[in-house]
Each structure stands twice: as structure tokens, then as C-alpha cells.
Scaffold this motif. Sequence first.
Motif, short mmCIF file in Angstrom:
data_model
loop_
_atom_site.label_atom_id
_atom_site.label_comp_id
_atom_site.label_asym_id
_atom_site.label_seq_id
_atom_site.Cartn_x
_atom_site.Cartn_y
_atom_site.Cartn_z
N GLU A 1 0.96 -1.20 0.31
CA GLU A 1 -0.33 0.33 -0.28
C GLU A 1 0.98 1.22 -0.04
O GLU A 1 0.56 2.28 -0.53
N LEU A 2 2.09 0.72 0.73
CA LEU A 2 2.86 2.32 0.58
C LEU A 2 4.04 2.76 -0.28
O LEU A 2 3.78 3.97 -0.64
N VAL A 3 4.07 1.39 -0.45
CA VAL A 3 4.76 1.78 -2.48
C VAL A 3 4.05 2.37 -3.89
O VAL A 3 4.67 2.52 -3.98
N ARG A 4 2.81 2.01 -3.76
CA ARG A 4 2.02 1.89 -4.50
C ARG A 4 1.16 4.32 -4.32
O ARG A 4 1.53 4.34 -4.86
N ALA A 5 1.25 4.29 -3.07
CA ALA A 5 0.80 5.97 -2.95
C ALA A 5 2.53 6.10 -2.56
O ALA A 5 2.78 8.06 -3.07
N THR A 6 3.89 6.02 -2.42
CA THR A 6 4.88 6.90 -2.83
C THR A 6 5.83 5.78 -3.86
O THR A 6 5.98 5.82 -5.00
N SER A 7 6.92 5.24 -3.10
CA SER A 7 7.69 4.66 -4.37
C SER A 7 8.84 4.13 -2.63
O SER A 7 8.71 3.51 -1.70
N ARG A 8 9.70 2.55 -3.75
CA ARG A 8 9.65 1.54 -2.49
C ARG A 8 11.19 2.37 -1.78
O ARG A 8 11.15 2.44 -0.98
N GLY A 9 12.16 3.59 -2.74
CA GLY A 9 13.01 5.09 -1.68
C GLY A 9 12.31 5.30 -0.73
O GLY A 9 13.04 4.97 0.13
N GLU A 10 10.92 6.25 -0.49
CA GLU A 10 10.80 6.58 0.45
C GLU A 10 10.16 5.51 1.55
O GLU A 10 10.45 5.87 2.61
N VAL A 11 9.55 4.75 1.12
CA VAL A 11 9.32 3.43 2.70
C VAL A 11 10.61 3.25 2.92
O VAL A 11 10.52 3.41 4.23
N ASP A 12 11.61 2.98 1.79
CA ASP A 12 12.88 2.24 2.81
C ASP A 12 13.96 3.55 3.92
O ASP A 12 13.53 3.18 5.03
#
Length: 273
Positions: A25-36
Motif C-alpha cells: 500500500e505504501l509503495v503504491r502511494a509513494t515509492s520503494r525508496g521512500e518507504v525504505d
Amino acid sequence: GCGSITVMSVAQLVVMAGGFATRAELVRATSRGEVDRALAAGEIVADGRGRYAMPATDVAIRAAHALSGVLGLTSAALHHGWEVLHEPQQPQVVVPRRRRVPAAKRVGVSVRYADLFPDQITDGIATGVETTLLHCLTRLPRADALAVADSALRHGVPPATLRRVALCAQGPGARQARWVAEHADGDAANPFESGLRDICLDVPGLRVQAQRIVSTGRLDARPDLVDVDLRIIIEADSFAWHGGRADLARDARRYNLMVVGDWLVLRFSWEDV
């Protein structure tokens, strides 16, 4: 200006989602990098594989989220804002019946099993009002079930809803559910009083009412429990509310006037109940 877009942080998204969210859900709304980056900075924490929460998110919610389950029983009642007689020592989490939960993930959690439909879940993390009532009325000790039912009524759940839940209950606990629905009272002030009333309901010949106004001629009072016919007043005395000097003086005068007015006054502590 026209077309402006507010970009939300990963942490803000988790907050808006109720304090928990999946990585997808978070990657879909932002990006993998931002979540990490949010995870590395401690802005969010991992509860399980691909399941994240805010550091301050309620422990019970995080426990349920980590197991891909939902809060149940008294944990769900607390989530709905209802007071309970005994807070659960561990978060009570409901998972599907065929779900295998490894022993390591059971540590610190009370796992319960039930197959739920989507409309039986609220906020994505707890059993809904009617399902919570059904589970509490049929599975908790009677005094705890009565306290939950009283709290639900006190917080606006319609009596008809409580009765319908009890009438639809089947199997073990169904008889208790109907007894609780029959005796539940939204006028009960708190779970302590509900627990005391549960005891009174088993005393032959005693018929108590919650928070009924009585008059001694010199005083109008609203005791916790009253049997008008037997002229018995029963009080659930909590130090938290009657612990100050002024409170003690006020209560002493009130109780003395009741006794002088020909009422039998019985006072019970939490330990008594």
C-alpha cells in the motif's frame, strides 16, 4: 494555483490509514525508496514481513496487524471506546480458523479463531460492533460480558441491536448472551458497578436498579444500586473517585443521611467485588 498537489510522507500515510499499513500500500502511494528511508529513519516500524506501523500505534493494534488479524473480544471493545471490567493482559487477536500461527508469533498475544466476513470488521483492524458484542456476550465470564453490554449501551449502541445479537447467538454461550441482554443497563455508571450488579442479580429477592434517584426527606441522591422495595442502597466505592478529604466528608454526610432516612447502606470496594 491550479493543479497543485500535496505530497504526503510515508509516515503521514500510515497515520491516515489508522496507524498501520502494508508495504504494498505504501509503495503504491509513494515509492520503494521512500518507504525504505522512512523505515531506516524510525518514522515507521516493522510489525511483520511487509507490515508497518507508527512507533506510537497502540500495542494491541500492532499485534493484530502483525498477525494479519483483527482485535477481538475485550481488545475490540476497547477499540470501540467501551469500558471493560478487566483489561486483557495480552492483546486479543482474531485470525481465520485455518490460519496456523507459529508459536514464536503467539508470544505476548492471545490468539482466537473465527472466520469473519468483511462487513464484520471495522476500521480494518477490529471486529465490528455486533460481532464484538456476540463474542463478548458468549465467550467472556458473565460479569465481564455484562460490563461490556452496559458500556455499549452507555456509548450509544441501541438496545434493539444488543437484543438482536443475543437472539441470534447459537451454541455455547447463547444462554448467557440472552441473560446479559435481558439485564444490561445503559444507566450503569462504570464496569465496577456492572460487576457489583452482576453479583446482586444472583441474590434471591434482591432487585436492584442502577443510578436511581432516591429521597431521604433531607437529601436527594443517586446511589449506584438501589432496591426500592427493600430500601437497600449498594455503593461501589472507588478510591479513585472518593479518595480526597472533601470527597470523604461529602460521602460520610450523604451515607449518614441515607441511614437516618431508614435506608440500609452497603458499601463495597473493588477488592470485595
